[in-house]
Design a protein around this motif. Structure first.
Motif, short mmCIF file in Angstrom:
data_model
loop_
_atom_site.label_atom_id
_atom_site.label_comp_id
_atom_site.label_asym_id
_atom_site.label_seq_id
_atom_site.Cartn_x
_atom_site.Cartn_y
_atom_site.Cartn_z
N PRO A 139 -4.68 -6.46 11.70
CA PRO A 139 -5.47 -7.20 10.62
C PRO A 139 -5.98 -6.06 9.79
O PRO A 139 -6.33 -6.36 8.53
CB PRO A 139 -6.38 -8.04 11.24
CG PRO A 139 -5.94 -8.26 12.76
CD PRO A 139 -5.18 -7.06 13.05
N ALA A 140 -6.48 -5.11 10.53
CA ALA A 140 -6.90 -3.87 9.38
C ALA A 140 -6.16 -3.29 8.64
O ALA A 140 -6.49 -2.55 7.63
CB ALA A 140 -7.89 -3.06 10.50
N ASP A 141 -4.94 -3.17 9.22
CA ASP A 141 -3.84 -2.46 8.38
C ASP A 141 -2.51 -3.03 8.49
O ASP A 141 -1.45 -2.77 9.12
CB ASP A 141 -3.78 -1.07 9.11
CG ASP A 141 -2.81 -0.02 8.14
OD1 ASP A 141 -2.51 -0.41 7.03
OD2 ASP A 141 -2.18 0.73 8.80
N PRO A 142 -2.37 -4.15 7.62
CA PRO A 142 -1.00 -5.03 7.65
C PRO A 142 0.17 -4.20 7.17
O PRO A 142 -0.18 -3.19 6.27
CB PRO A 142 -1.39 -6.34 6.72
CG PRO A 142 -2.85 -6.35 6.54
CD PRO A 142 -3.40 -4.98 6.84
N PRO A 143 1.18 -4.34 7.44
CA PRO A 143 2.44 -3.74 7.08
C PRO A 143 2.43 -3.55 5.49
O PRO A 143 2.23 -4.53 4.88
CB PRO A 143 3.68 -4.38 7.70
CG PRO A 143 2.95 -5.25 8.71
CD PRO A 143 1.53 -5.66 8.49
N ALA A 144 2.91 -2.68 5.01
CA ALA A 144 3.14 -2.50 3.67
C ALA A 144 3.92 -3.67 2.99
O ALA A 144 3.84 -3.86 1.94
CB ALA A 144 3.57 -1.00 3.12
N ASP A 145 5.15 -4.01 3.75
CA ASP A 145 5.85 -4.95 2.98
C ASP A 145 5.54 -6.39 3.21
O ASP A 145 6.42 -7.49 3.08
CB ASP A 145 7.36 -4.71 3.70
CG ASP A 145 7.59 -4.69 5.22
OD1 ASP A 145 6.56 -4.77 5.76
OD2 ASP A 145 8.57 -4.74 5.68
#
Length: 236
Positions: free
Chosen positions: A153-159
């Motif tokens: 949740p702190a770093d969702p995938p870029a796509d």
């Protein structure tokens, strides 16, 4: 006993028994007529040994025998790899032995209920190490995998692009939404054995035939890796 048509006289109010071993617990639930209930037993390990004694205790509390049970429901994931296998294997065996239908129930259904997800809604449920399993539908034309995805949740995938107007509900929802043009509503989900039994009952009442045998819903590979050392030689 998959894909078997129900015989005439299918019960309107079946006796339903459900269980969930996908986390550090054994959850056992029941439902019949307009009533449901159950119990959650916390345990980090030992679910395989504890499951059937707890099921027997639940049957005794309901004053049922195994012959009284009409429907089995089992949690298929996502969750703990070994725990899911324990539950699914037990449910398959019970369904075959008792000749009754077994319905698979996933954690997203347990979180949002039996009704289909409204368009533009993403459900987030807790995953190990404070990650999230997410699932949603019709988000700007994108279908988030039916089996779910594992994200940080702190770093969702870029796509992992969500459309404007998306609503995210559940575990760390506001944090996920902060990365996108979306609304996040934090909700806490805990295993609910009565709710699970009610969902199995709804599935049974909607079904016209036995469902396929339940299969694990894995989102990530197991943490354990195969042994590197060669196995022992097998002597003839």
């Amino acid at each position: 006993m998959p894909d078997t048509a129900f015989v005439d006289g299918k019960k309107k109010w079946p006796k339903v028994l459900t269980f969930d071993t996908s986390g550090p617990f054994v959850s056992v639930g029941w439902a019949t007529e307009s009533y449901s209930g159950g119990a959650v037993h916390d345990m980090a390990r030992g679910q395989a040994e504890a499951l059937f004694p707890l099921l027997e205790t639940q049957l005794a509390d309901c004053r049922w025998t195994w012959d009284d049970v009409d429907v089995i429901g089992v949690a298929v994931g996502p969750g703990n790899f070994t725990g899911i296998r324990i539950g699914v294997s037990a449910a398959r065996g019970l369904g075959l032995a008792l000749g009754i239908p077994v319905f698979a129930i996933n954690q997203f259904e347990l979180a949002h209920g039996y009704s289909p997800l409204p368009a533009g809604t993403l459900i987030s449920v807790p995953a190990p190490r404070d990650m999230s399993f997410v699932q949603g539908a019709n988000m700007g034309g994108v279908l988030i995998s039916q089996s779910g995805l594992l994200i940080d949740p702190a770093d969702p995938p870029a796509d992992f692009q969500l459309s404007g107007g998306m609503e995210i509900r559940g575990h760390r929802a506001a944090e996920i939404a902060s990365h996108f043009d979306a609304t996040g509503i934090d909700e806490s989900y805990t295993t609910d054995p009565g709710r699970m039994a009610e969902i199995a009952e709804f599935k049974y009442r909607d079904a016209t035939a036995f469902p396929p045998r339940p299969a694990p819903q894995y989102v990530k590979a197991p943490d354990a890796a195969p042994a590197r050392d060669p196995g022992p030689a097998i002597l003839a």
